[in-house]
Enzyme design. Structure first.
Site, PDB file in Angstrom:
ATOM      1  N   ASP A   8      11.656  36.204 -23.251  1.00 16.87           N
ATOM      2  CA  ASP A   8      11.101  36.330 -24.600  1.00 16.87           C
ATOM      3  C   ASP A   8       9.923  37.297 -24.507  1.00 16.87           C
ATOM      4  O   ASP A   8       9.722  37.949 -23.456  1.00 16.87           O
ATOM      5  CB  ASP A   8      10.736  34.945 -25.184  1.00 16.87           C
ATOM      6  N   HIS A   9       9.132  37.373 -25.566  1.00 11.69           N
ATOM      7  CA  HIS A   9       7.991  38.291 -25.561  1.00 11.69           C
ATOM      8  C   HIS A   9       6.970  37.933 -24.475  1.00 11.69           C
ATOM      9  O   HIS A   9       6.351  38.812 -23.889  1.00 11.69           O
ATOM     10  CB  HIS A   9       7.309  38.297 -26.943  1.00 11.69           C
ATOM     11  N   CYS A  65       9.865  33.312 -19.528  1.00 13.75           N
ATOM     12  CA  CYS A  65       9.112  33.152 -20.780  1.00 13.75           C
ATOM     13  C   CYS A  65       7.649  32.983 -20.383  1.00 13.75           C
ATOM     14  O   CYS A  65       7.293  33.260 -19.229  1.00 13.75           O
ATOM     15  CB  CYS A  65       9.650  31.999 -21.633  1.00 13.75           C
ATOM     16  N   GLY A  66       6.801  32.562 -21.296  1.00 18.91           N
ATOM     17  CA  GLY A  66       5.374  32.498 -20.966  1.00 18.91           C
ATOM     18  C   GLY A  66       5.092  31.550 -19.808  1.00 18.91           C
ATOM     19  O   GLY A  66       4.436  31.901 -18.832  1.00 18.91           O
ATOM     20  N   THR A  67       5.609  30.327 -19.930  1.00 20.44           N
ATOM     21  CA  THR A  67       5.396  29.330 -18.878  1.00 20.44           C
ATOM     22  C   THR A  67       6.608  29.153 -17.968  1.00 20.44           C
ATOM     23  O   THR A  67       6.497  28.576 -16.888  1.00 20.44           O
ATOM     24  CB  THR A  67       5.139  27.943 -19.502  1.00 20.44           C
ATOM     25  N   GLY A  68       7.760  29.549 -18.440  1.00 21.43           N
ATOM     26  CA  GLY A  68       9.017  29.267 -17.733  1.00 21.43           C
ATOM     27  C   GLY A  68       9.621  27.931 -18.150  1.00 21.43           C
ATOM     28  O   GLY A  68      10.789  27.652 -17.861  1.00 21.43           O
ATOM     29  N   ILE A  69       8.849  27.124 -18.836  1.00 20.44           N
ATOM     30  CA  ILE A  69       9.321  25.764 -19.154  1.00 20.44           C
ATOM     31  C   ILE A  69      10.441  25.802 -20.201  1.00 20.44           C
ATOM     32  O   ILE A  69      11.504  25.209 -20.023  1.00 20.44           O
ATOM     33  CB  ILE A  69       8.151  24.878 -19.626  1.00 20.44           C
ATOM     34  N   MET A  71      12.447  28.224 -21.101  1.00 17.61           N
ATOM     35  CA  MET A  71      13.672  28.857 -20.579  1.00 17.61           C
ATOM     36  C   MET A  71      14.425  27.916 -19.645  1.00 17.61           C
ATOM     37  O   MET A  71      15.656  27.875 -19.663  1.00 17.61           O
ATOM     38  CB  MET A  71      13.339  30.147 -19.829  1.00 17.61           C
ATOM     39  N   HIS A  98      18.429  23.750  -1.012  1.00 12.39           N
ATOM     40  CA  HIS A  98      18.781  22.368  -1.365  1.00 12.39           C
ATOM     41  C   HIS A  98      19.533  22.254  -2.685  1.00 12.39           C
ATOM     42  O   HIS A  98      20.330  21.348  -2.856  1.00 12.39           O
ATOM     43  CB  HIS A  98      17.517  21.499  -1.446  1.00 12.39           C
ATOM     44  N   ARG A 132      24.636  17.641   3.171  1.00  7.83           N
ATOM     45  CA  ARG A 132      24.233  16.529   2.288  1.00  7.83           C
ATOM     46  C   ARG A 132      23.830  17.017   0.904  1.00  7.83           C
ATOM     47  O   ARG A 132      23.950  16.284  -0.088  1.00  7.83           O
ATOM     48  CB  ARG A 132      23.099  15.709   2.918  1.00  7.83           C
ATOM     49  N   HIS A 133      23.397  18.261   0.828  1.00  3.80           N
ATOM     50  CA  HIS A 133      22.990  18.799  -0.476  1.00  3.80           C
ATOM     51  C   HIS A 133      24.203  19.037  -1.374  1.00  3.80           C
ATOM     52  O   HIS A 133      24.115  18.919  -2.588  1.00  3.80           O
ATOM     53  CB  HIS A 133      22.180  20.079  -0.296  1.00  3.80           C
TER      54      HIS A 133
HETATM   55  C1  RB5 Z   1       5.940  31.707 -26.522  1.00  5.32           C
HETATM   56  O1  RB5 Z   1       4.665  31.824 -27.062  1.00  5.32           O
HETATM   57  C2  RB5 Z   1       5.970  30.594 -25.462  1.00  5.32           C
HETATM   58  O2  RB5 Z   1       5.992  29.357 -26.090  1.00  5.32           O
HETATM   59  C3  RB5 Z   1       7.157  30.769 -24.566  1.00  5.32           C
HETATM   60  O3  RB5 Z   1       7.096  32.007 -23.947  1.00  5.32           O
HETATM   61  C4  RB5 Z   1       7.306  29.770 -23.420  1.00  5.32           C
HETATM   62  O4  RB5 Z   1       6.121  29.655 -22.686  1.00  5.32           O
HETATM   63  C5  RB5 Z   1       7.910  28.481 -23.733  1.00  5.32           C
HETATM   64  O5  RB5 Z   1       8.155  27.655 -22.830  1.00  5.32           O
END
Ligand code: RB5
Length: 149
Positions: A8-9, A65-69, A71, A98, A132-133
């Site tokens: 994303d951006h 993405c910003g945090t990766g969370i 995505m 693993h 095992r994995h």
């Molecule tokens: C966008 O501002 C931000 O929420 C996105 O990049 C990401 O961090 C979500 O997990």
């Protein structure tokens, strides 16, 4: 290896950096966007890569993405996808050994460019350890079968 890339951006800059790095390593990455820093919704772009990895059209994917969370949440909705949110080298290695991760996710606002390049290199070069994995991955497959339509 066919590697798809998307962001994303919040991950755009790092995606561009990693695309250039993949090319310098002799890969031919498939860039599925986004293509500028305008605000977009990460599920739209995460799905583009995750769907193709799930279908086997792409061998691996990289999502930023910003945090990766966000995505990583999106990508793991797709059958057969094992997306690993990795912002350090230890996790890069073990997500492959693993977990046989097939999508690498990073936080563009978390990791610096040099570390991100190194994480990508280690992730690409580390083989799955099997044994095992493999048994554990079979259990993940069974869960997918039971819980996904
Ligand atoms: C966008 O501002 C931000 O929420 C996105 O990049 C990401 O961090 C979500 O997990």
């Amino acid at each position: 290896m066919q590697i798809g890339l998307a962001s994303d951006h919040g991950g755009f800059d790092l995606k561009e950096e990693l695309k250039a790095y993949l090319k310098s390593m002799g890969h031919d990455p498939v860039d599925l966007g986004t293509f500028n820093e305008d605000s977009v919704d990460y599920p739209d772009y995460g799905a583009l890569v995750a769907e193709r990895v799930s279908k086997g059209d792409l061998e691996r994917g990289v999502l930023i993405c910003g945090t990766g969370i966000g995505m990583s949440v999106v990508a793991n909705k797709f059958r057969g996808v094992r997306a690993a949110l990795v912002n350090d080298l230890f996790s890069a290695r073990f997500s492959r050994e693993h977990t046989d991760s097939n999508i690498l996710v990073m936080g563009g606002r978390i990791v610096g460019r040099a570390l991100a390049r190194e994480i990508l290199r280690v992730w690409l070069e580390t083989p799955f350890a099997g044994d095992r994995h493999q048994r554990r991955l079979e259990k993940i497959k069974a869960l997918e079968k039971k819980n996904f339509k």
